[in-house]
Design an enzyme around this catalytic site. Structure first.
Site, PDB file in Angstrom:
ATOM      1  N   HIS A 306       0.857  -1.190   0.000  1.00 51.24           N
ATOM      2  CA  HIS A 306       0.000   0.000   0.000  1.00 51.24           C
ATOM      3  C   HIS A 306       0.893   1.240   0.000  1.00 51.24           C
ATOM      4  O   HIS A 306       1.946   1.258   0.611  1.00 51.24           O
ATOM      5  CB  HIS A 306      -0.897   0.018   1.248  1.00 51.24           C
ATOM      6  CG  HIS A 306      -2.047   0.954   1.134  1.00 51.24           C
ATOM      7  ND1 HIS A 306      -1.930   2.293   1.393  1.00 51.24           N
ATOM      8  CD2 HIS A 306      -3.323   0.741   0.740  1.00 51.24           C
ATOM      9  CE1 HIS A 306      -3.106   2.866   1.195  1.00 51.24           C
ATOM     10  NE2 HIS A 306      -3.971   1.955   0.796  1.00 51.24           N
ATOM     11  N   ASP A 363      -8.001  -4.995  -0.351  1.00 50.71           N
ATOM     12  CA  ASP A 363      -8.462  -5.824  -1.475  1.00 50.71           C
ATOM     13  C   ASP A 363      -8.134  -7.300  -1.317  1.00 50.71           C
ATOM     14  O   ASP A 363      -8.603  -8.123  -2.105  1.00 50.71           O
ATOM     15  CB  ASP A 363      -7.836  -5.305  -2.778  1.00 50.71           C
ATOM     16  CG  ASP A 363      -8.387  -3.939  -3.136  1.00 50.71           C
ATOM     17  OD1 ASP A 363      -7.582  -3.021  -3.405  1.00 50.71           O
ATOM     18  OD2 ASP A 363      -9.612  -3.775  -3.085  1.00 50.71           O
TER      19      ASP A 363
HETATM   20  C1  SDX Z   1      -6.056   0.293  -2.994  1.00 51.33           C
HETATM   21  O1  SDX Z   1      -4.180   4.719  -1.938  1.00 51.33           O
HETATM   22  C2  SDX Z   1      -5.189   4.132  -1.366  1.00 51.33           C
HETATM   23  O2  SDX Z   1      -5.636   4.507  -0.317  1.00 51.33           O
HETATM   24  C3  SDX Z   1      -5.777   2.966  -2.148  1.00 51.33           C
HETATM   25  C4  SDX Z   1      -6.827   2.124  -1.427  1.00 51.33           C
HETATM   26  C5  SDX Z   1      -8.117   2.892  -1.186  1.00 51.33           C
HETATM   27  O3  SDX Z   1      -8.836   2.566  -0.233  1.00 51.33           O
HETATM   28  O4  SDX Z   1      -8.435   3.791  -2.021  1.00 51.33           O
HETATM   29  O5  SDX Z   1      -6.323   1.649  -0.196  1.00 51.33           O
HETATM   30  C6  SDX Z   1      -7.224   0.919  -2.290  1.00 51.33           C
HETATM   31  O6  SDX Z   1      -5.762   0.670  -4.095  1.00 51.33           O
HETATM   32  C7  SDX Z   1      -5.227  -0.738  -2.271  1.00 51.33           C
HETATM   33  C8  SDX Z   1      -4.015  -1.247  -3.119  1.00 51.33           C
HETATM   34  C9  SDX Z   1      -4.520  -2.325  -4.099  1.00 51.33           C
HETATM   35  N1  SDX Z   1      -3.445  -2.666  -5.061  1.00 51.33           N
HETATM   36  C10 SDX Z   1      -2.840  -3.876  -4.994  1.00 51.33           C
HETATM   37  O7  SDX Z   1      -3.054  -4.727  -4.129  1.00 51.33           O
HETATM   38  C11 SDX Z   1      -1.865  -4.124  -6.141  1.00 51.33           C
HETATM   39  C12 SDX Z   1      -0.569  -4.742  -5.590  1.00 51.33           C
HETATM   40  N2  SDX Z   1       0.141  -3.689  -4.810  1.00 51.33           N
HETATM   41  C13 SDX Z   1       1.073  -2.899  -5.494  1.00 51.33           C
HETATM   42  O8  SDX Z   1       1.085  -2.818  -6.844  1.00 51.33           O
HETATM   43  C14 SDX Z   1       1.624  -1.717  -4.700  1.00 51.33           C
HETATM   44  O9  SDX Z   1       1.901  -2.161  -3.430  1.00 51.33           O
HETATM   45  C15 SDX Z   1       0.783  -0.451  -4.639  1.00 51.33           C
HETATM   46  C16 SDX Z   1       0.415   0.006  -6.003  1.00 51.33           C
HETATM   47  C17 SDX Z   1      -0.443  -0.679  -3.842  1.00 51.33           C
HETATM   48  C18 SDX Z   1       1.621   0.613  -3.947  1.00 51.33           C
HETATM   49  O10 SDX Z   1       2.702   0.872  -4.768  1.00 51.33           O
HETATM   50  P1  SDX Z   1       3.796   1.995  -4.402  1.00 51.33           P
HETATM   51  O11 SDX Z   1       3.464   2.663  -3.128  1.00 51.33           O
HETATM   52  O12 SDX Z   1       4.005   2.839  -5.618  1.00 51.33           O
HETATM   53  O13 SDX Z   1       5.077   1.155  -4.078  1.00 51.33           O
HETATM   54  P2  SDX Z   1       6.084   0.592  -5.172  1.00 51.33           P
HETATM   55  O14 SDX Z   1       5.325   0.059  -6.350  1.00 51.33           O
HETATM   56  O15 SDX Z   1       7.138   1.630  -5.390  1.00 51.33           O
HETATM   57  O16 SDX Z   1       6.699  -0.667  -4.379  1.00 51.33           O
HETATM   58  C19 SDX Z   1       7.768  -0.512  -3.449  1.00 51.33           C
HETATM   59  C20 SDX Z   1       8.539  -1.830  -3.504  1.00 51.33           C
HETATM   60  C21 SDX Z   1       8.993  -2.205  -4.923  1.00 51.33           C
HETATM   61  O17 SDX Z   1      10.121  -3.044  -4.799  1.00 51.33           O
HETATM   62  P3  SDX Z   1      11.612  -2.359  -4.928  1.00 51.33           P
HETATM   63  O18 SDX Z   1      11.622  -1.585  -6.234  1.00 51.33           O
HETATM   64  O19 SDX Z   1      11.747  -1.459  -3.697  1.00 51.33           O
HETATM   65  O20 SDX Z   1      12.553  -3.542  -4.905  1.00 51.33           O
HETATM   66  O21 SDX Z   1       7.673  -2.911  -3.085  1.00 51.33           O
HETATM   67  C22 SDX Z   1       7.481  -3.799  -4.182  1.00 51.33           C
HETATM   68  C23 SDX Z   1       7.860  -3.050  -5.432  1.00 51.33           C
HETATM   69  O22 SDX Z   1       8.288  -3.957  -6.464  1.00 51.33           O
HETATM   70  N3  SDX Z   1       6.069  -4.166  -4.172  1.00 51.33           N
HETATM   71  C24 SDX Z   1       5.602  -5.387  -4.416  1.00 51.33           C
HETATM   72  C25 SDX Z   1       4.216  -5.292  -4.249  1.00 51.33           C
HETATM   73  N4  SDX Z   1       3.892  -4.045  -3.926  1.00 51.33           N
HETATM   74  C26 SDX Z   1       5.036  -3.344  -3.881  1.00 51.33           C
HETATM   75  N5  SDX Z   1       6.227  -6.541  -4.770  1.00 51.33           N
HETATM   76  C27 SDX Z   1       5.408  -7.636  -4.942  1.00 51.33           C
HETATM   77  N6  SDX Z   1       4.062  -7.614  -4.778  1.00 51.33           N
HETATM   78  C28 SDX Z   1       3.440  -6.470  -4.440  1.00 51.33           C
HETATM   79  N7  SDX Z   1       2.121  -6.459  -4.296  1.00 51.33           N
END
Ligand code: SDX
Length: 427
Positions: A306, A363
């Site tokens: 998140h 989710d």
């Molecule tokens: C919602 O913002 C809100 O409030 C949203 C929400 C709401 O109520 O409106 O809470 C609802 O959207 C919840 C999130 C649902 N999305 C997912 O479950 C999709 C999977 N999660 C990710 O794609 C990710 O965690 C995000 C999009 C939710 C957040 O992404 P960020 O904050 O931009 O973080 P990032 O992509 O820069 O990740 C940081 C690190 C990375 O690794 P490094 O580059 O540091 O090595 O964490 C890793 C990412 O690769 N990472 C994951 C991951 N999420 C982040 N690796 C594997 N699986 C994941 N799910």
């Protein structure tokens, strides 16, 4: 004494106001930065930038706290109902019994959707994704309710709120009815809001439909948990579109499109599809954890991570408990729930996830309950939208009442310097 922040650029010092919110969040106010220094800031994804001051929702990502208008999500999920929470989120106070009754009755004045809207939904193929249909129908509501574009006073705002709450629920269920080839149902003003959702979705002309109170209670709680979440992607979109003084329906329609993305609200559908794939693949959760950690593999553990929560998403805790209760009460044995729990335990014990503070989010478990309640997977994000509607309305209302300026970010240009035009035959 007001605090200031000092920015030092090549020895030039610029003083900027420093503001502190009611929960002691600190922010440097850069609204005059370019005027006094000639420079701007840049922050892709707005990870460190606030777009507004808001009184609607407070969340603390480190402590896993979520409150609507000061009330904890745990209390509201446990002790309130969705329309009551919608009133709180939109108008700022918990309603008295009389105010809630009036609100529900005022919504009922707008639950009939113009019959000509059926011509629009008829134009979609049955295979159209419900979120695309919902976004289009929501925007089309403007054509049949032009007055709710120019919301200039409290009375017009209140009517636009009730109209949106009434009509959005109906057209959201029409997206499912269309995909099933079923006739489109009408809201029954003698029944409650969430009970109507189940009727609108599942009642067939062939006989009466009686929604299970357990299902209605579970949905009511789920809608509460989704009601608002400060400046998330879709809510920021609703504010941005509304800041140009586009109407409420057009702004909500844009919010629906933003929510659709699998990185945002679309994740609840992606989680179920992921869990089903793992189940089909023999339930080997370790293999999928490895894929999620492999930088060369685009696979992500959907429902994990998140932007703000670097601790447990408080909503995920509540939904996980509700999933257990609902499946047990309904006598549903779902191997997908067991896979989800296995995945959660493994991820929470894994260095990659721990060092990145990746926890289950809202989710991760919601789809398991929706599935147990008979909601089809491609309707999961529509469920999210129904829950988030009061939050979108509340934030749009706050933005308009605060007379916030049109949203127009700056940029840092990194393209070509000036170039001479070259005629076609010389290129
Ligand atoms: C919602 O913002 C809100 O409030 C949203 C929400 C709401 O109520 O409106 O809470 C609802 O959207 C919840 C999130 C649902 N999305 C997912 O479950 C999709 C999977 N999660 C990710 O794609 C990710 O965690 C995000 C999009 C939710 C957040 O992404 P960020 O904050 O931009 O973080 P990032 O992509 O820069 O990740 C940081 C690190 C990375 O690794 P490094 O580059 O540091 O090595 O964490 C890793 C990412 O690769 N990472 C994951 C991951 N999420 C982040 N690796 C594997 N699986 C994941 N799910």
């Amino acid at each position: 004494m007001s605090k200031i922040a000092t920015l030092d650029i090549d020895g030039h010092k610029f003083e900027l106001p420093f503001i502190v919110g009611s929960e002691n969040e600190g922010a440097v106010d850069i609204s005059k930065l370019r005027d006094i220094s000639g420079v701007i800031t840049i922050d892709p994804g707005y990870k460190n930038s606030g777009s507004c001051k808001s009184e609607v929702t407070f969340l603390d990502g480190e402590l896993g706290i979520l409150r609507y208008r000061g009330y904890s999500i745990e209390d509201l999920a446990d002790r309130a109902h969705f329309l009551e929470v919608s009133y709180l989120v939109i108008f700022g106070e918990l309603p008295t019994a009389e105010q809630l009754n009036q609100f529900e009755n005022d919504i009922r004045k707008h639950t009939l959707v113009n019959e000509e809207m059926k011509n629009i939904i008829d134009g979609f193929p049955k295979t159209a994704h419900p979120m695309g249909v919902l976004s289009a129908l929501t925007s089309a509501l403007t054509a049949f309710n032009p007055k709710s574009v120019n919301v200039e006073n409290e009375k017009e705002m209140y009517e636009a709120v009730c109209k949106t709450m009434g009509k959005f629920l109906v057209i959201a269920t029409w997206t499912y009815r269309k995909s099933m080839g079923y006739p489109l149902n009408y809201y029954d003003n003698t029944k409650g809001y969430v009970e109507n959702f189940m009727r609108l979705m599942f009642e067939l002309p062939t006989g009466p439909y009686q929604a299970d109170p357990i299902v209605i209670n579970a949905l009511d709680k789920l809608f509460i948990l989704h009601a608002d979440h400060e400046q998330n992607c879709s809510t920021s979109t609703v504010r941005m579109v509304g800041s140009s003084h586009a109407g409420l329906f057009a702004s909500i329609s844009a919010g629906v499109s933003a929510l659709w993305g699998p990185l945002h609200g679309g994740a609840n559908q992606a989680v179920l599809e992921m869990l089903e794939e793992i189940h089909k693949d023999g339930g080997d959760t370790e293999k999928y954890l490895m894929k999620a950690k492999d930088k060369n593999d685009p696979f992500r553990l959907m429902g994990f991570g998140h932007r703000v929560y670097k601790n447990f998403d408080p909503r995920a805790r509540i939904i996980k408990k509700a999933a257990d209760e609902v499946l047990t009460t309904l006598g549903v044995e779902d191997p997908i729930l067991e896979i989800a729990k296995k995945l959660e335990v493994a991820a929470l014990d894994d260095e990659y996830f721990k060092t990145r503070s990746l926890y289950p989010n809202v989710d991760f478990y919601s789809g398991i309950i929706y599935r147990a309640l008979g909601i089809p997977t491609d309707m999961f994000t529509v469920m999210f939208a129904i829950g988030r509607l009061p939050g979108w309305i509340a934030q749009w209302k706050e933005m308009r009442e605060n007379k916030e300026p049109i949203g127009r970010p700056r940029q840092v240009y990194v393209g070509y310097p000036l170039r001479e035009f070259v005629e076609t035959d010389k290129r």
